[in-house]
Enzyme design. Structure first.
Site, PDB file in Angstrom:
ATOM      1  N   CYS A 135       0.832  -1.209   0.000  1.00  0.00           N
ATOM      2  CA  CYS A 135       0.000   0.000   0.000  1.00  0.00           C
ATOM      3  C   CYS A 135       0.866   1.260   0.000  1.00  0.00           C
ATOM      4  CB  CYS A 135      -0.971  -0.063   1.180  1.00  0.00           C
ATOM      5  SG  CYS A 135      -0.980   1.325   2.296  1.00  0.00           S
ATOM      6  N   CYS A 173       1.208   3.301   3.115  1.00  0.00           N
ATOM      7  CA  CYS A 173       2.022   2.653   4.154  1.00  0.00           C
ATOM      8  C   CYS A 173       3.507   2.862   3.866  1.00  0.00           C
ATOM      9  CB  CYS A 173       1.732   1.159   4.211  1.00  0.00           C
ATOM     10  SG  CYS A 173       0.013   0.796   4.525  1.00  0.00           S
ATOM     11  N   TRP A 188      30.864  11.782  12.189  1.00  0.00           N
ATOM     12  CA  TRP A 188      30.088  12.206  13.367  1.00  0.00           C
ATOM     13  C   TRP A 188      28.756  11.465  13.420  1.00  0.00           C
ATOM     14  CZ3 TRP A 188      25.502  14.994  12.172  1.00  0.00           C
ATOM     15  CH2 TRP A 188      24.753  15.359  13.291  1.00  0.00           C
ATOM     16  N   HIS A 222      29.219   7.772  14.190  1.00  0.00           N
ATOM     17  CA  HIS A 222      29.559   7.585  15.610  1.00  0.00           C
ATOM     18  C   HIS A 222      28.286   7.689  16.458  1.00  0.00           C
ATOM     19  CE1 HIS A 222      32.740   8.646  18.926  1.00  0.00           C
ATOM     20  NE2 HIS A 222      31.908   7.710  19.313  1.00  0.00           N
ATOM     21  N   ASN A 223      27.412   8.616  16.130  1.00  0.00           N
ATOM     22  CA  ASN A 223      26.155   8.733  16.874  1.00  0.00           C
ATOM     23  C   ASN A 223      25.277   7.502  16.705  1.00  0.00           C
ATOM     24  OD1 ASN A 223      26.201  10.976  18.468  1.00  0.00           O
ATOM     25  ND2 ASN A 223      25.448  12.361  16.884  1.00  0.00           N
ATOM     26  N   LYS A 226      26.614   6.606  26.783  1.00  0.00           N
ATOM     27  CA  LYS A 226      26.572   6.956  25.361  1.00  0.00           C
ATOM     28  C   LYS A 226      25.265   7.677  25.070  1.00  0.00           C
ATOM     29  CE  LYS A 226      29.719   3.465  23.782  1.00  0.00           C
ATOM     30  NZ  LYS A 226      30.189   3.094  25.125  1.00  0.00           N
ATOM     31  N   TRP A 243      25.567  13.053  20.518  1.00  0.00           N
ATOM     32  CA  TRP A 243      26.693  13.943  20.837  1.00  0.00           C
ATOM     33  C   TRP A 243      26.895  14.925  19.686  1.00  0.00           C
ATOM     34  CZ3 TRP A 243      31.345  15.578  19.063  1.00  0.00           C
ATOM     35  CH2 TRP A 243      32.263  16.053  20.002  1.00  0.00           C
TER      36      TRP A 243
HETATM   37  P1  FAD Z   1      33.215   6.638  22.389  1.00  0.00           P
HETATM   38  O1  FAD Z   1      31.972   6.260  21.659  1.00  0.00           O
HETATM   39  O2  FAD Z   1      34.416   5.807  22.129  1.00  0.00           O
HETATM   40  O3  FAD Z   1      33.521   8.158  22.040  1.00  0.00           O
HETATM   41  C1  FAD Z   1      34.748   8.765  22.390  1.00  0.00           C
HETATM   42  C2  FAD Z   1      34.537  10.238  22.558  1.00  0.00           C
HETATM   43  O4  FAD Z   1      34.164  10.805  21.304  1.00  0.00           O
HETATM   44  C3  FAD Z   1      33.383  10.610  23.497  1.00  0.00           C
HETATM   45  O5  FAD Z   1      33.828  10.644  24.817  1.00  0.00           O
HETATM   46  C4  FAD Z   1      32.988  11.975  22.982  1.00  0.00           C
HETATM   47  O6  FAD Z   1      33.827  12.970  23.523  1.00  0.00           O
HETATM   48  C5  FAD Z   1      33.244  11.883  21.496  1.00  0.00           C
HETATM   49  N1  FAD Z   1      32.050  11.566  20.718  1.00  0.00           N
HETATM   50  C6  FAD Z   1      30.972  10.829  21.081  1.00  0.00           C
HETATM   51  N2  FAD Z   1      30.093  10.760  20.075  1.00  0.00           N
HETATM   52  C7  FAD Z   1      30.630  11.466  19.041  1.00  0.00           C
HETATM   53  C8  FAD Z   1      30.187  11.780  17.726  1.00  0.00           C
HETATM   54  N3  FAD Z   1      29.007  11.363  17.275  1.00  0.00           N
HETATM   55  N4  FAD Z   1      30.990  12.518  16.944  1.00  0.00           N
HETATM   56  C9  FAD Z   1      32.174  12.971  17.381  1.00  0.00           C
HETATM   57  N5  FAD Z   1      32.639  12.716  18.619  1.00  0.00           N
HETATM   58  C10 FAD Z   1      31.881  11.973  19.448  1.00  0.00           C
HETATM   59  N6  FAD Z   1      31.630  -1.255  20.312  1.00  0.00           N
HETATM   60  C11 FAD Z   1      30.644  -2.200  20.289  1.00  0.00           C
HETATM   61  O7  FAD Z   1      30.324  -2.752  21.349  1.00  0.00           O
HETATM   62  N7  FAD Z   1      29.987  -2.509  19.130  1.00  0.00           N
HETATM   63  C12 FAD Z   1      30.310  -1.924  17.936  1.00  0.00           C
HETATM   64  O8  FAD Z   1      29.738  -2.239  16.900  1.00  0.00           O
HETATM   65  C13 FAD Z   1      31.347  -0.941  17.925  1.00  0.00           C
HETATM   66  N8  FAD Z   1      31.733  -0.343  16.775  1.00  0.00           N
HETATM   67  C14 FAD Z   1      32.789   0.539  16.786  1.00  0.00           C
HETATM   68  C15 FAD Z   1      33.207   1.120  15.586  1.00  0.00           C
HETATM   69  C16 FAD Z   1      34.318   1.970  15.578  1.00  0.00           C
HETATM   70  C17 FAD Z   1      34.750   2.604  14.269  1.00  0.00           C
HETATM   71  C18 FAD Z   1      35.029   2.226  16.780  1.00  0.00           C
HETATM   72  C19 FAD Z   1      36.258   3.100  16.768  1.00  0.00           C
HETATM   73  C20 FAD Z   1      34.595   1.680  17.977  1.00  0.00           C
HETATM   74  C21 FAD Z   1      33.481   0.836  17.993  1.00  0.00           C
HETATM   75  N9  FAD Z   1      33.007   0.283  19.181  1.00  0.00           N
HETATM   76  C22 FAD Z   1      31.993  -0.632  19.167  1.00  0.00           C
HETATM   77  C23 FAD Z   1      33.498   0.793  20.468  1.00  0.00           C
HETATM   78  C24 FAD Z   1      32.534   1.870  20.997  1.00  0.00           C
HETATM   79  O9  FAD Z   1      32.024   2.690  19.941  1.00  0.00           O
HETATM   80  C25 FAD Z   1      33.201   2.830  21.981  1.00  0.00           C
HETATM   81  O10 FAD Z   1      34.352   3.360  21.371  1.00  0.00           O
HETATM   82  C26 FAD Z   1      33.615   2.193  23.275  1.00  0.00           C
HETATM   83  O11 FAD Z   1      32.511   1.529  23.875  1.00  0.00           O
HETATM   84  C27 FAD Z   1      34.136   3.280  24.263  1.00  0.00           C
HETATM   85  O12 FAD Z   1      33.081   4.223  24.451  1.00  0.00           O
HETATM   86  P2  FAD Z   1      33.271   5.670  25.074  1.00  0.00           P
HETATM   87  O13 FAD Z   1      32.230   5.868  26.121  1.00  0.00           O
HETATM   88  O14 FAD Z   1      34.663   5.881  25.503  1.00  0.00           O
HETATM   89  O15 FAD Z   1      32.905   6.707  23.913  1.00  0.00           O
END
Ligand code: FAD
Length: 514
Positions: A42, A45, A446, A449-450, A468, A471
Site C-alpha cells: 500500500c 504505508c 560524526w 559515531h552517533n 553513550k 553527541w
Molecule cells: P566513544 O563512543 O568511544 O567516544 C569517544 C569520545 O568521542 C566521546 O567521549 C565523545 O567525547 C566523542 N564523541 C561521542 N560521540 C561522538 C560523535 N558522534 N561525533 C564525534 N565525537 C563523538 N563497540 C561495540 O560494542 N559494538 C560496535 O559495533 C562498535 N563499533 C565501533 C566502531 C568503531 C569505528 C570504533 C572506533 C569503535 C566501535 N566500538 C563498538 C566501540 C565503541 O564505539 C566505543 O568506542 C567504546 O565503547 C568506548 O566508548 P566511550 O564511552 O569511551 O565513547
C-alpha cells in the site's frame, strides 16, 4: 523478530510482529503496544513508514511503558490475524493496553499524522485510559500541586527531583518524564503555572521552566537555553549521578558526568602506542593488501597529525621508510625494532605506556583504546578539511573521502573487535559513497559515531559515568539542536562548526602528554 517486507528491518528501533508472535509478545508484556497494521503493497504505508520509524526512534526510551510495533498484513501467514483484529484498511493503528485484549483502534490513518501528533497521542493514551490498567512502569503523568511539592523543598534525598512547571496544554513535562524512564538518579514531576502558591514560592515567571531539588537539600531554577523537550531531557540526563539503567542489569554506583571540553594529545599518543605495539603486533607479517592498508594509515597520520613533536616525526619517518622498501611482505618485528629502538635513539618516540585522559574509563575494560581511535579519526577528518592539500601526491587524494576510506580499511582488517569492524564496514558500504567533500567527511563520521552510540547505549560496554548519548549534547553545543514539528533535529551547519572547533588543533590539550 521478523523482517517485514522491505519497509521495516530489524535495524529499526521497533518490534516487528507476526501472527505467531503478536499474542505472546503483547500478553507477556507489561507495556502498552502501539501497533501499526500495514500492507507492504500500500502506497500510503510506504510513505508513512519513514514517519513511523522517526516516531519509534523518538520514543525509544519509552519502551518499558509503550512499545511501537508493526505487522505486515500483506504476508500470507498474517492474513488470519489481521482478519481477527478487524483490519480492513491500511494503515490501521491500534493500541493494546493491559490486559492485552483491551484493544482500541486509534484510527485508519492517511500518511499525514505526524510524529509530534502521534507522540502526544501516546502520552494521552498512557494518561487517560483510566478504565484500563496503566502499564506497570508508567510513572504518574498527572500534575503535582504546591501541597505535594512545597514540603519537598529543603529535604535531603537520594536523588534529584526535577519539577517542570508549564501551561496545562503543554506536553513537555509528560514527555520529559517518559524520556527519563530509563534513567536513575532523578524523578521528574509536573506542575502547572496556574498554581500561584507554588509560583510565588519558586519565583517562576516564565513557562515551561525547570526547577531542581538537589539531593543535598538545596534547590534552584535551571536555565534552559531553548524551551524544547530535548533541552529539558538532555540537561537532566547530564546531571552528576544520573545515569542510564543498564539493559537488564542491576545498578552500579552513580557518579558524575561532564562532557569533555578538551581533547587530549595523551589519548592520541596512547591510541598509536596501542595500535602499533599491541594491535598490529598480533600479525607476524604484513603482506599484500594488509601492508598497503598499514602504509596508508601511517601516511594519513604522518600528514594530518595536528601537532608537531616526537610523535609526528616518528610517523613521518615510519611513512618514508615504508615507502622506500620494495618488499611485498614485511616482518612486523622490523616495524617494532624501528619504533622501539632505532627511532628512539634519534629522539623520536611514542610513550612507553598507555595514558588515557579524555578516554579514561571508570574501571578497567571501559573506554580507552576504541575511544581514542574514534578521537584520532575525528581529528584527522577535521585536519584534512583544514589542510586540504596535505594528502596531495600520496595517491590517497584520488578518493573522495580518503581519511574515511583508510579508517574503513583499517577497521575491517586490523581492529581487534571483529564485530565492530563488520558493523562499520556495513555502514561504510551503505553510505560512504555519498561523501563528496571534506565537510561531508567530517559529518559522515560524526553521524556514524552517533549511530553506534545509539546502538550501544545501556549495553555492558557503556561506561555508567560516560553514558553513550547523542553527541554533542546541548551543554556542549546548544545551537546544534533544533526542533522541527516537535521533533529533535540537528542543525548540521552548526554541528560542522562545532566539530571543527572541538577537534581542531587549537582545542588539543598537551596536558599529560609525553
Ligand atoms: P566513544 O563512543 O568511544 O567516544 C569517544 C569520545 O568521542 C566521546 O567521549 C565523545 O567525547 C566523542 N564523541 C561521542 N560521540 C561522538 C560523535 N558522534 N561525533 C564525534 N565525537 C563523538 N563497540 C561495540 O560494542 N559494538 C560496535 O559495533 C562498535 N563499533 C565501533 C566502531 C568503531 C569505528 C570504533 C572506533 C569503535 C566501535 N566500538 C563498538 C566501540 C565503541 O564505539 C566505543 O568506542 C567504546 O565503547 C568506548 O566508548 P566511550 O564511552 O569511551 O565513547
Amino acid at each position: 523478530v521478523r523482517v517485514a517486507g522491505s519497509l521495516y528491518t530489524k535495524e529499526d528501533p521497533l518490534v516487528i510482529l507476526s501472527s505467531g508472535s503478536l499474542k505472546s509478545s503483547v500478553t507477556n508484556s507489561s507495556s502498552a503496544w502501539l501497533l501499526q497494521f500495514f500492507s507492504s503493497w500500500c502506497g500510503h504505508c510506504v510513505q508513512y513508514s519513514s514517519t513511523w520509524k522517526i516516531l519509534a526512534e523518538d520514543v525509544k526510551d519509552w519502551q518499558t511503558v509503550i512499545v511501537v510495533s508493526v505487522l505486515d498484513c500483506a504476508q500470507e501467514e498474517n492474513y488470519d490475524i489481521c482478519r481477527e483484529f478487524g483490519v480492513q484498511l491500511y494503515p490501521t493503528i491500534k493500541v493494546h493496553m493491559i490486559p492485552w485484549y483491551c484493544c482500541c483502534t486509534v484510527g485508519e490513518l492517511s500518511a499525514d499524522r505526524q510524529v509530534q501528533v502521534m507522540r502526544h497521542l501516546m502520552v494521552d493514551i498512557l494518561q487517560n485510559h483510566t478504565k484500563l490498567e496503566r502499564p506497570d512502569h508508567c510513572p504518574p503523568l498527572e500534575t503535582y500541586s504546591s501541597e505535594d511539592l512545597l514540603p519537598l523543598l529543603g529535604q535531603r534525598s537520594e536523588y534529584y527531583t526535577a519539577i517542570i512547571v508549564e501551561e496545562p496544554e503543554s506536553y513537555i513535562g509528560r514527555e520529559v518524564i517518559l524520556d527519563l524512564l530509563m534513567f536513575s538518579g532523578v524523578e521528574v514531576k509536573r506542575a502547572l503555572s496556574s498554581d500561584r502558591l507554588l509560583m510565588d514560592a519558586l519565583k517562576i515567571t516564565t513557562f515551561p521552566s525547570l526547577y531542581l531539588l538537589h539531593p543535598n537539600s538545596t534547590h534552584t531554577e535551571l536555565h534552559i537555553e531553548k524551551k524544547q523537550r530535548f533541552f529539558f531531557s538532555s540537561l537532566l540526563k547530564m546531571l552528576p549521578g544520573v545515569q542510564r539503567k543498564p539493559r537488564g542489569f542491576g545498578r552500579t554506583s552513580a557518579t558524575g558526568l561532564l562532557e569533555a571540553l578538551s581533547v587530549y594529545t595523551a589519548d592520541l599518543e596512547s591510541a598509536l602506542h596501542y595500535l602499533l605495539r599491541v594491535e598490529l603486533a598480533t600479525h607476524d607479517y604484513l603482506e599484500g593488501e594488509e601492508l598497503n592498508i598499514f602504509k596508508d594509515f601511517v601516511t594519513v597520520v604522518a600528514k594530518l597529525y595536528p601537532v608537531g613533536g616526537s610523535v609526528v616525526k616518528l610517523m613521518k619517518t615510519l611513512s618514508n621508510w615504508l615507502s622506500s622498501i620494495p618488499l611485498q611482505r614485511l616482518s612486523y618485528q622490523k616495524v617494532l625494532d624501528l619504533v622501539d629502538n632505532k627511532m628512539r635513539i634519534a629522539g623520536m618516540f611514542l610513550g612507553a605506556e598507555l595514558r588515557w585522559v579524555g578516554c579514561q574509563g571508570s574501571r578497567a575494560g571501559l573506554r580507552g583504546y576504541p575511544c581514542s581511535l574514534w578521537t584520532l579519526f575525528h581529528i584527522l577528518t577535521v585536519q584534512h578539511d583544514a589542510m586540504p592539500t596535505a594528502l596531495e601526491n600520496t595517491g590517497l587524494e584520488e578518493e573522495a573521502a580518503p581519511v574515511l576510506q583508510v579508517m574503513r580499511r583499517y577497521m575491517r582488517t586490523f581492529f581487534g573487535c571483529g564485530e565492530c569492524g563488520r558493523h562499520f564496514e556495513q555502514a561504510a558500504a551503505s553510505s560512504m559513497d555519498q561523501v563528496e567533500n571534506k565537510e561531508d567527511q567530517i559529518l559522515w563520521l560524526w553521524d556514524q559515531h552517533n549511530r553506534v552510540n545509539a546502538r550501544l547505549a545501556g549495553t555492558l560496554s557503556d561506561d555508567p559515568q560516560f553514558p553513550k548519548a547523542l553527541w554533542p549534547g546541548p551543554t556542549l553545543c546548544a545551537s546544534c539542536h533544533e526542533e522541527k514539528n516537535g521533533v529533535h533535529i540537528w542543525n548540521r551547519n552548526k554541528v560542522l562548526v562545532f566539530l571543527r572547533q572541538h577537534y581542531g588543533a587549537s582545542n588539543l590539550s598537551p596536558k599529560y602528554s609525553i
